[in-house]
Motif scaffolding. Structure first.
Motif, PDB file in Angstrom:
ATOM      1  N   PHE A 164      -6.164  10.046  -2.220  1.00  0.00           N
ATOM      2  CA  PHE A 164      -7.583   9.292  -1.944  1.00  0.00           C
ATOM      3  C   PHE A 164      -8.229  10.512  -1.124  1.00  0.00           C
ATOM      4  CE2 PHE A 164      -4.310   6.034  -1.357  1.00  0.00           C
ATOM      5  CZ  PHE A 164      -4.936   5.199  -2.599  1.00  0.00           C
ATOM      6  N   LYS A 165      -9.698  10.395  -1.233  1.00  0.00           N
ATOM      7  CA  LYS A 165     -10.694  11.324  -0.674  1.00  0.00           C
ATOM      8  C   LYS A 165     -10.540  11.270   0.692  1.00  0.00           C
ATOM      9  CE  LYS A 165     -14.023  12.523  -4.191  1.00  0.00           C
ATOM     10  NZ  LYS A 165     -15.486  12.444  -4.427  1.00  0.00           N
ATOM     11  N   GLU A 166     -10.711  12.265   1.775  1.00  0.00           N
ATOM     12  CA  GLU A 166     -10.704  12.370   2.950  1.00  0.00           C
ATOM     13  C   GLU A 166     -12.044  11.476   3.419  1.00  0.00           C
ATOM     14  OE1 GLU A 166     -10.017  15.265   6.538  1.00  0.00           O
ATOM     15  OE2 GLU A 166      -8.934  15.793   4.716  1.00  0.00           O
ATOM     16  N   GLY A 167     -12.097  10.522   4.505  1.00  0.00           N
ATOM     17  CA  GLY A 167     -13.011   9.871   5.125  1.00  0.00           C
ATOM     18  C   GLY A 167     -13.476   8.839   3.955  1.00  0.00           C
ATOM     19  N   VAL A 168     -12.711   8.443   2.911  1.00  0.00           N
ATOM     20  CA  VAL A 168     -13.189   7.411   2.295  1.00  0.00           C
ATOM     21  C   VAL A 168     -12.131   6.443   2.030  1.00  0.00           C
ATOM     22  CG1 VAL A 168     -14.373   6.583  -0.219  1.00  0.00           C
ATOM     23  CG2 VAL A 168     -14.904   8.990   0.977  1.00  0.00           C
ATOM     24  N   ILE A 169     -11.209   6.458   3.066  1.00  0.00           N
ATOM     25  CA  ILE A 169      -9.739   5.920   2.701  1.00  0.00           C
ATOM     26  C   ILE A 169      -9.994   4.408   3.450  1.00  0.00           C
ATOM     27  CG2 ILE A 169      -7.286   5.887   3.160  1.00  0.00           C
ATOM     28  CD1 ILE A 169      -7.552   8.741   3.291  1.00  0.00           C
ATOM     29  N   SER A 170      -9.633   3.257   2.711  1.00  0.00           N
ATOM     30  CA  SER A 170      -9.758   2.085   3.102  1.00  0.00           C
ATOM     31  C   SER A 170      -8.620   1.719   3.575  1.00  0.00           C
ATOM     32  CB  SER A 170     -10.121   1.101   1.876  1.00  0.00           C
ATOM     33  OG  SER A 170      -9.140   0.917   1.251  1.00  0.00           O
ATOM     34  N   LYS A 171      -8.420   0.560   4.543  1.00  0.00           N
ATOM     35  CA  LYS A 171      -7.232   0.170   4.948  1.00  0.00           C
ATOM     36  C   LYS A 171      -6.209  -0.247   3.958  1.00  0.00           C
ATOM     37  CE  LYS A 171      -7.809  -1.559   9.800  1.00  0.00           C
ATOM     38  NZ  LYS A 171      -7.650  -2.846  10.474  1.00  0.00           N
ATOM     39  N   GLU A 172      -6.761  -0.801   2.934  1.00  0.00           N
ATOM     40  CA  GLU A 172      -5.808  -1.412   2.064  1.00  0.00           C
ATOM     41  C   GLU A 172      -5.339  -0.251   1.148  1.00  0.00           C
ATOM     42  OE1 GLU A 172      -9.159  -2.271   2.376  1.00  0.00           O
ATOM     43  OE2 GLU A 172      -8.538  -4.304   3.292  1.00  0.00           O
ATOM     44  N   ALA A 173      -6.093   0.772   0.727  1.00  0.00           N
ATOM     45  CA  ALA A 173      -5.595   2.114   0.200  1.00  0.00           C
ATOM     46  C   ALA A 173      -4.427   2.719   1.064  1.00  0.00           C
ATOM     47  CB  ALA A 173      -6.556   3.182   0.035  1.00  0.00           C
ATOM     48  N   LEU A 174      -4.625   2.548   2.362  1.00  0.00           N
ATOM     49  CA  LEU A 174      -3.670   3.360   3.065  1.00  0.00           C
ATOM     50  C   LEU A 174      -2.401   2.459   3.085  1.00  0.00           C
ATOM     51  CD1 LEU A 174      -5.646   4.480   6.294  1.00  0.00           C
ATOM     52  CD2 LEU A 174      -4.422   5.969   4.752  1.00  0.00           C
ATOM     53  N   LYS A 175      -2.346   1.205   3.042  1.00  0.00           N
ATOM     54  CA  LYS A 175      -1.208   0.302   2.993  1.00  0.00           C
ATOM     55  C   LYS A 175      -0.599   0.550   1.630  1.00  0.00           C
ATOM     56  CE  LYS A 175      -2.979  -3.533   5.845  1.00  0.00           C
ATOM     57  NZ  LYS A 175      -3.509  -4.766   5.988  1.00  0.00           N
ATOM     58  N   LEU A 176      -1.544   0.602   0.440  1.00  0.00           N
ATOM     59  CA  LEU A 176      -0.836   0.805  -0.717  1.00  0.00           C
ATOM     60  C   LEU A 176      -0.122   1.998  -0.871  1.00  0.00           C
ATOM     61  CD1 LEU A 176      -0.630  -0.463  -3.741  1.00  0.00           C
ATOM     62  CD2 LEU A 176      -2.684   0.786  -4.272  1.00  0.00           C
ATOM     63  N   GLU A 177      -0.717   3.226  -0.402  1.00  0.00           N
ATOM     64  CA  GLU A 177      -0.057   4.331  -0.363  1.00  0.00           C
ATOM     65  C   GLU A 177       1.159   4.283   0.477  1.00  0.00           C
ATOM     66  OE1 GLU A 177       0.519   8.175  -1.703  1.00  0.00           O
ATOM     67  OE2 GLU A 177      -0.952   6.871  -2.162  1.00  0.00           O
ATOM     68  N   SER A 178       1.284   3.742   1.694  1.00  0.00           N
ATOM     69  CA  SER A 178       2.649   3.393   2.445  1.00  0.00           C
ATOM     70  C   SER A 178       3.546   2.779   1.538  1.00  0.00           C
ATOM     71  CB  SER A 178       2.309   2.607   3.668  1.00  0.00           C
ATOM     72  OG  SER A 178       1.341   3.414   4.570  1.00  0.00           O
ATOM     73  N   ILE A 179       3.284   1.885   0.673  1.00  0.00           N
ATOM     74  CA  ILE A 179       4.296   1.153  -0.152  1.00  0.00           C
ATOM     75  C   ILE A 179       4.832   2.149  -1.150  1.00  0.00           C
ATOM     76  CG2 ILE A 179       4.520  -0.592  -2.015  1.00  0.00           C
ATOM     77  CD1 ILE A 179       2.371  -2.159  -0.484  1.00  0.00           C
ATOM     78  N   TYR A 180       3.869   2.861  -1.704  1.00  0.00           N
ATOM     79  CA  TYR A 180       4.263   3.851  -2.873  1.00  0.00           C
ATOM     80  C   TYR A 180       5.408   4.863  -2.040  1.00  0.00           C
ATOM     81  CZ  TYR A 180       0.377   2.669  -5.951  1.00  0.00           C
ATOM     82  OH  TYR A 180      -0.288   1.721  -6.755  1.00  0.00           O
ATOM     83  N   ASP A 181       4.886   5.154  -0.988  1.00  0.00           N
ATOM     84  CA  ASP A 181       6.041   6.190  -0.196  1.00  0.00           C
ATOM     85  C   ASP A 181       7.349   5.657   0.251  1.00  0.00           C
ATOM     86  OD1 ASP A 181       4.147   8.284  -0.372  1.00  0.00           O
ATOM     87  OD2 ASP A 181       3.420   7.983   1.713  1.00  0.00           O
ATOM     88  N   ALA A 182       7.228   4.196   0.703  1.00  0.00           N
ATOM     89  CA  ALA A 182       8.517   3.627   0.808  1.00  0.00           C
ATOM     90  C   ALA A 182       9.498   3.320  -0.215  1.00  0.00           C
ATOM     91  CB  ALA A 182       8.183   2.088   1.382  1.00  0.00           C
ATOM     92  N   VAL A 183       8.761   3.230  -1.469  1.00  0.00           N
ATOM     93  CA  VAL A 183       9.712   2.834  -2.598  1.00  0.00           C
ATOM     94  C   VAL A 183      10.012   4.182  -3.542  1.00  0.00           C
ATOM     95  CG1 VAL A 183       9.140   0.335  -2.884  1.00  0.00           C
ATOM     96  CG2 VAL A 183       7.779   2.101  -4.159  1.00  0.00           C
ATOM     97  N   ASP A 184       9.527   5.105  -2.933  1.00  0.00           N
ATOM     98  CA  ASP A 184       9.708   6.527  -3.643  1.00  0.00           C
ATOM     99  C   ASP A 184      10.989   7.192  -4.171  1.00  0.00           C
ATOM    100  OD1 ASP A 184       8.621   8.746  -5.196  1.00  0.00           O
ATOM    101  OD2 ASP A 184       9.485   9.814  -3.579  1.00  0.00           O
TER     102      ASP A 184
END
Length: 84
Positions: free
Chosen positions: A3-23
């Motif tokens: 994601f672009k820095e400064g344009v990250i929504s809470k939902e995008a951060l949560k989604l990225e956390s999910i991706y990281d958790a199931v990697d």
């Protein structure tokens, strides 16, 4: 992070956390097919966009273990219509 820095929504951060958790999680080929479809799965594996471990046997029936994060990242929007 994709994601672009400064344009990250809470939902995008949560989604990225999910991706990281199931990697580090693997799912079967059949489960991956249920999520993204057979043709798309095979195409993405061929292109190297989904990491796959095949069982040690070299026969055509070797079991696949697909990286769950890669599969989830490649889900496309689907219009389910009003049938449910």
């Amino acid at each position: 992070m994709p994601f672009k820095e400064g344009v990250i929504s809470k939902e995008a951060l949560k989604l990225e956390s999910i991706y990281d958790a199931v990697d580090k999680v693997s799912i079967s080929k059949n489960d991956a097919i249920k999520i993204i479809g057979r043709t798309k799965l095979e195409r993405l594996v061929d292109r190297g966009l989904i990491r796959v471990e095949k069982s040690s046997s070299n026969n055509q029936h070797a079991k696949w273990k697909c990286n769950a994060s890669d599969v989830l990242r490649n889900i496309e929007n689907y219009d389910y219509g009003t049938d449910f």
